[in-house]
Motif scaffolding. Structure first.
Motif, PDB file in Angstrom:
ATOM      1  N   PRO A 124      19.923   2.988  39.746  1.00 21.89           N
ATOM      2  CA  PRO A 124      19.309   2.057  38.805  1.00 21.89           C
ATOM      3  C   PRO A 124      20.187   0.875  38.391  1.00 21.89           C
ATOM      4  O   PRO A 124      19.681  -0.099  37.848  1.00 21.89           O
ATOM      5  N   ALA A 125      21.485   0.943  38.635  1.00 22.77           N
ATOM      6  CA  ALA A 125      22.370  -0.169  38.246  1.00 22.77           C
ATOM      7  C   ALA A 125      23.560  -0.245  39.196  1.00 22.77           C
ATOM      8  O   ALA A 125      24.715  -0.085  38.791  1.00 22.77           O
ATOM      9  N   PRO A 126      23.332  -0.506  40.480  1.00 23.73           N
ATOM     10  CA  PRO A 126      24.423  -0.481  41.467  1.00 23.73           C
ATOM     11  C   PRO A 126      25.520  -1.501  41.185  1.00 23.73           C
ATOM     12  O   PRO A 126      26.662  -1.307  41.605  1.00 23.73           O
ATOM     13  N   GLU A 127      25.187  -2.575  40.477  1.00 23.74           N
ATOM     14  CA  GLU A 127      26.183  -3.609  40.191  1.00 23.74           C
ATOM     15  C   GLU A 127      27.303  -3.102  39.281  1.00 23.74           C
ATOM     16  O   GLU A 127      28.371  -3.709  39.203  1.00 23.74           O
ATOM     17  N   LEU A 128      27.094  -1.974  38.605  1.00 22.33           N
ATOM     18  CA  LEU A 128      28.105  -1.434  37.699  1.00 22.33           C
ATOM     19  C   LEU A 128      28.985  -0.367  38.347  1.00 22.33           C
ATOM     20  O   LEU A 128      29.967   0.077  37.740  1.00 22.33           O
ATOM     21  N   LEU A 129      28.660   0.048  39.563  1.00 25.37           N
ATOM     22  CA  LEU A 129      29.382   1.162  40.175  1.00 25.37           C
ATOM     23  C   LEU A 129      30.857   0.855  40.411  1.00 25.37           C
ATOM     24  O   LEU A 129      31.718   1.729  40.246  1.00 25.37           O
ATOM     25  N   LYS A 130      31.173  -0.371  40.787  1.00 29.48           N
ATOM     26  CA  LYS A 130      32.571  -0.717  41.053  1.00 29.48           C
ATOM     27  C   LYS A 130      33.413  -0.719  39.783  1.00 29.48           C
ATOM     28  O   LYS A 130      34.629  -0.513  39.821  1.00 29.48           O
ATOM     29  N   GLU A 131      32.751  -0.958  38.660  1.00 32.85           N
ATOM     30  CA  GLU A 131      33.480  -1.004  37.386  1.00 32.85           C
ATOM     31  C   GLU A 131      33.695   0.383  36.789  1.00 32.85           C
ATOM     32  O   GLU A 131      34.680   0.625  36.102  1.00 32.85           O
ATOM     33  N   ALA A 132      32.768   1.287  37.027  1.00 30.56           N
ATOM     34  CA  ALA A 132      32.832   2.613  36.415  1.00 30.56           C
ATOM     35  C   ALA A 132      34.061   3.381  36.887  1.00 30.56           C
ATOM     36  O   ALA A 132      34.457   3.306  38.050  1.00 30.56           O
ATOM     37  N   VAL A 133      34.656   4.140  35.975  1.00 33.83           N
ATOM     38  CA  VAL A 133      35.838   4.956  36.281  1.00 33.83           C
ATOM     39  C   VAL A 133      35.458   6.429  36.202  1.00 33.83           C
ATOM     40  O   VAL A 133      34.936   6.892  35.178  1.00 33.83           O
ATOM     41  N   TYR A 134      35.708   7.150  37.296  1.00 38.01           N
ATOM     42  CA  TYR A 134      35.454   8.591  37.311  1.00 38.01           C
ATOM     43  C   TYR A 134      36.522   9.271  36.459  1.00 38.01           C
ATOM     44  O   TYR A 134      37.713   9.266  36.795  1.00 38.01           O
ATOM     45  N   ALA A 135      36.093   9.867  35.357  1.00 31.84           N
ATOM     46  CA  ALA A 135      37.035  10.201  34.287  1.00 31.84           C
ATOM     47  C   ALA A 135      37.522  11.646  34.291  1.00 31.84           C
ATOM     48  O   ALA A 135      37.263  12.409  33.356  1.00 31.84           O
ATOM     49  N   LEU A 136      38.247  12.010  35.333  1.00 31.94           N
ATOM     50  CA  LEU A 136      39.066  13.228  35.276  1.00 31.94           C
ATOM     51  C   LEU A 136      40.409  12.800  34.686  1.00 31.94           C
ATOM     52  O   LEU A 136      41.235  12.206  35.397  1.00 31.94           O
ATOM     53  N   PRO A 137      40.661  13.048  33.409  1.00 32.78           N
ATOM     54  CA  PRO A 137      41.866  12.498  32.776  1.00 32.78           C
ATOM     55  C   PRO A 137      43.168  12.893  33.462  1.00 32.78           C
ATOM     56  O   PRO A 137      44.102  12.086  33.534  1.00 32.78           O
ATOM     57  N   GLU A 138      43.244  14.112  33.971  1.00 36.56           N
ATOM     58  CA  GLU A 138      44.483  14.573  34.598  1.00 36.56           C
ATOM     59  C   GLU A 138      44.728  13.918  35.954  1.00 36.56           C
ATOM     60  O   GLU A 138      45.821  14.025  36.507  1.00 36.56           O
ATOM     61  N   VAL A 139      43.720  13.225  36.485  1.00 32.15           N
ATOM     62  CA  VAL A 139      43.836  12.592  37.801  1.00 32.15           C
ATOM     63  C   VAL A 139      43.789  11.062  37.696  1.00 32.15           C
ATOM     64  O   VAL A 139      44.507  10.364  38.401  1.00 32.15           O
ATOM     65  N   HIS A 140      42.953  10.552  36.798  1.00 30.46           N
ATOM     66  CA  HIS A 140      42.725   9.098  36.721  1.00 30.46           C
ATOM     67  C   HIS A 140      43.052   8.536  35.336  1.00 30.46           C
ATOM     68  O   HIS A 140      42.366   7.642  34.845  1.00 30.46           O
ATOM     69  N   ARG A 141      44.086   9.040  34.723  1.00 26.11           N
ATOM     70  CA  ARG A 141      44.391   8.684  33.329  1.00 26.11           C
ATOM     71  C   ARG A 141      44.563   7.176  33.120  1.00 26.11           C
ATOM     72  O   ARG A 141      43.990   6.597  32.186  1.00 26.11           O
ATOM     73  N   GLU A 142      45.349   6.524  33.941  1.00 29.15           N
ATOM     74  CA  GLU A 142      45.636   5.102  33.720  1.00 29.15           C
ATOM     75  C   GLU A 142      44.381   4.250  33.854  1.00 29.15           C
ATOM     76  O   GLU A 142      44.170   3.314  33.075  1.00 29.15           O
ATOM     77  N   ALA A 143      43.532   4.562  34.821  1.00 31.48           N
ATOM     78  CA  ALA A 143      42.292   3.804  34.991  1.00 31.48           C
ATOM     79  C   ALA A 143      41.359   4.005  33.803  1.00 31.48           C
ATOM     80  O   ALA A 143      40.683   3.069  33.359  1.00 31.48           O
ATOM     81  N   ILE A 144      41.313   5.215  33.273  1.00 36.20           N
ATOM     82  CA  ILE A 144      40.466   5.504  32.114  1.00 36.20           C
ATOM     83  C   ILE A 144      40.891   4.662  30.920  1.00 36.20           C
ATOM     84  O   ILE A 144      40.047   4.111  30.193  1.00 36.20           O
ATOM     85  N   GLN A 145      42.176   4.535  30.710  1.00 30.47           N
ATOM     86  CA  GLN A 145      42.684   3.818  29.547  1.00 30.47           C
ATOM     87  C   GLN A 145      42.222   2.368  29.513  1.00 30.47           C
ATOM     88  O   GLN A 145      42.091   1.776  28.438  1.00 30.47           O
ATOM     89  N   GLN A 146      41.965   1.784  30.668  1.00 29.33           N
ATOM     90  CA  GLN A 146      41.584   0.371  30.754  1.00 29.33           C
ATOM     91  C   GLN A 146      40.069   0.166  30.864  1.00 29.33           C
ATOM     92  O   GLN A 146      39.605  -0.974  30.893  1.00 29.33           O
ATOM     93  N   ALA A 147      39.299   1.238  30.931  1.00 32.31           N
ATOM     94  CA  ALA A 147      37.882   1.130  31.282  1.00 32.31           C
ATOM     95  C   ALA A 147      36.996   0.830  30.082  1.00 32.31           C
ATOM     96  O   ALA A 147      37.296   1.194  28.947  1.00 32.31           O
ATOM     97  N   ARG A 148      35.869   0.188  30.375  1.00 27.16           N
ATOM     98  CA  ARG A 148      34.822   0.054  29.350  1.00 27.16           C
ATOM     99  C   ARG A 148      33.582   0.863  29.729  1.00 27.16           C
ATOM    100  O   ARG A 148      32.683   1.039  28.919  1.00 27.16           O
ATOM    101  N   LEU A 149      33.534   1.368  30.981  1.00 28.28           N
ATOM    102  CA  LEU A 149      32.449   2.236  31.431  1.00 28.28           C
ATOM    103  C   LEU A 149      33.050   3.488  32.053  1.00 28.28           C
ATOM    104  O   LEU A 149      33.664   3.440  33.120  1.00 28.28           O
ATOM    105  N   ILE A 150      32.880   4.585  31.358  1.00 30.92           N
ATOM    106  CA  ILE A 150      33.445   5.871  31.760  1.00 30.92           C
ATOM    107  C   ILE A 150      32.348   6.742  32.370  1.00 30.92           C
ATOM    108  O   ILE A 150      31.287   6.929  31.768  1.00 30.92           O
ATOM    109  N   ALA A 151      32.602   7.276  33.556  1.00 26.83           N
ATOM    110  CA  ALA A 151      31.699   8.242  34.184  1.00 26.83           C
ATOM    111  C   ALA A 151      32.323   9.621  34.026  1.00 26.83           C
ATOM    112  O   ALA A 151      33.232   9.998  34.766  1.00 26.83           O
ATOM    113  N   SER A 152      31.867  10.355  33.033  1.00 27.95           N
ATOM    114  CA  SER A 152      32.449  11.667  32.770  1.00 27.95           C
ATOM    115  C   SER A 152      31.980  12.657  33.834  1.00 27.95           C
ATOM    116  O   SER A 152      30.788  12.721  34.144  1.00 27.95           O
ATOM    117  N   PRO A 153      32.892  13.416  34.432  1.00 28.16           N
ATOM    118  CA  PRO A 153      32.539  14.297  35.559  1.00 28.16           C
ATOM    119  C   PRO A 153      31.577  15.407  35.174  1.00 28.16           C
ATOM    120  O   PRO A 153      31.454  15.787  34.009  1.00 28.16           O
TER     121      PRO A 153
END
Length: 345
Positions: A124-153
């Motif tokens: 429904p919103a493919p234009e946002l997929l590149k911005e979204a951060v897959y939020a496993l904190p123990e794996v992607h912590r630094e990317a999560i800290q900078q994100a405005r769109l979080i995809a919680s696993p």
């Protein structure tokens, strides 16, 4: 420290209920908006008497409208909505300057074609997929800290991926030989009227479902492929067990390295992680030790007869698999201590 104004969109389901439990008492969160079409006009305390006496217990549910949510002053919105529905709200709320933590599957996958394959609909919103951060904190912590769109696993992907990722990164297992079996409490199916989920149908019984291609398999394979630096396919069989919440996962794969290297890889990845408790070789995690917490317990063993390593994990599907992991990401994007509001045992 300033408290961040929070909205929960879809606050009356099981995941929404877990978010309420955590955010009503979070030291740095101020709950200013809760939405539910079905319960609009009712207060939190009326719908969930257990929260009577909480600071925001008299807050009234409103219908989920982006204009109304933004008008409350909310700065961060948690979306506890079905896939396919959440994306529209995420787009509207991002446009109004809110940061979004989405607990649906809408932004977990990087490839819209994979989304279509597993969810039987165009994204429904493919234009946002590149911005979204897959939020496993123990794996992607630094990317999560900078994100405005979080995809919680998802709940299963968290329990499957965290034990396997370190071994794949260190090339200790053959990716083509991974087989995974998970068992989840009934709350994982959501708060809905469904004959197959009522007490008399689930109690004293255990059954597999969603085979051979459960939807969560898509994000599991995505994250494991990143870790392995090659395409990973695995056999995944989820089961429903007659408990309210909790997930137990067992994965096995052919070991390439030495058994001693398994513990070393897990220690290197998670030795300093508060919410990952390593039980060591021979450790068998138990769901009763993790329910209503944000912990995931991981144990392992080695079978010399088959040359396979066994990885075992336990988590709460509503906690580390959903609500509390989303709050962990909230702490990261807001610069709070990662454990704020989550040090419950």
């Amino acid at each position: 420290m300033k408290r961040v104004k929070i909205a929960i969109i879809g606050a009356s389901g099981y995941t929404g209920l877990e978010l309420l439990r955590l955010l009503l008492t979070h030291p740095h969160a101020e709950l200013v908006c809760v939405t539910s079409r079905q319960n609009a006009g009712r207060s939190i305390a009326e719908l969930f008497p257990r929260f009577s006496g909480a600071t925001a217990a008299e807050l009234t549910f409103i219908t989920p409208d982006a204009e109304s949510v933004a008008a409350t002053g909310a700065e961060v919105a948690f979306l506890a909505l079905p896939h396919g529905v959440a994306a529209g709200y995420a787009s509207s709320l991002l446009e109004k300057g809110l940061r979004v933590i989405d607990l649906s599957a809408d932004f977990r996958l990087e490839d819209p074609e994979v989304y279509k394959e597993f969810y039987d609909a165009d994204h429904p919103a493919p234009e946002l997929l590149k911005e979204a951060v897959y939020a496993l904190p123990e794996v992607h912590r630094e990317a999560i800290q900078q994100a405005r769109l979080i995809a919680s696993p998802g709940c299963y992907p968290t329990s499957v991926s965290l034990p396997l990722i370190p071994l794949l990164k260190e090339k200790l297992i053959d990716p083509a030989t991974i087989v995974t079996c998970s068992m989840s409490g009934v709350s994982g199916a959501g708060r809905k009227a469904d004959l197959s989920l009522i007490f008399c149908e689930c109690n004293e019984s255990l059954r597999a479902y969603g085979i051979p291609k459960h939807r969560h398999l898509s994000e599991i394979e995505q994250e494991l492929s990143k870790a392995a630096e090659e395409k990973v396919y695995l056999s995944f069989t989820p089961h429903l067990v007659p408990v309210h919440n909790g997930i137990h996962t067992t994965s096995s794969a052919r070991l390439i390295g030495e058994p001693e290297a398994v513990q070393a890889a897990l220690e290197q990845a998670y030795g300093e992680e508060y919410f990952v408790r390593l039980l060591g070789k021979g450790g068998c995690p138990d769901t009763k030790n993790v329910t209503r917490t944000n912990f995931i317990d991981i144990g392992w063993n080695y079978d010399p007869r088959t040359c396979r390593v066994l990885l075992l994990s336990a988590e709460d599907n509503l906690g580390k698999g959903a609500g509390s992991q989303a709050v962990q990401s909230f702490n990261l994007i807001c610069g709070f201590s990662e454990t704020a509001g989550l040090q419950n045992f």
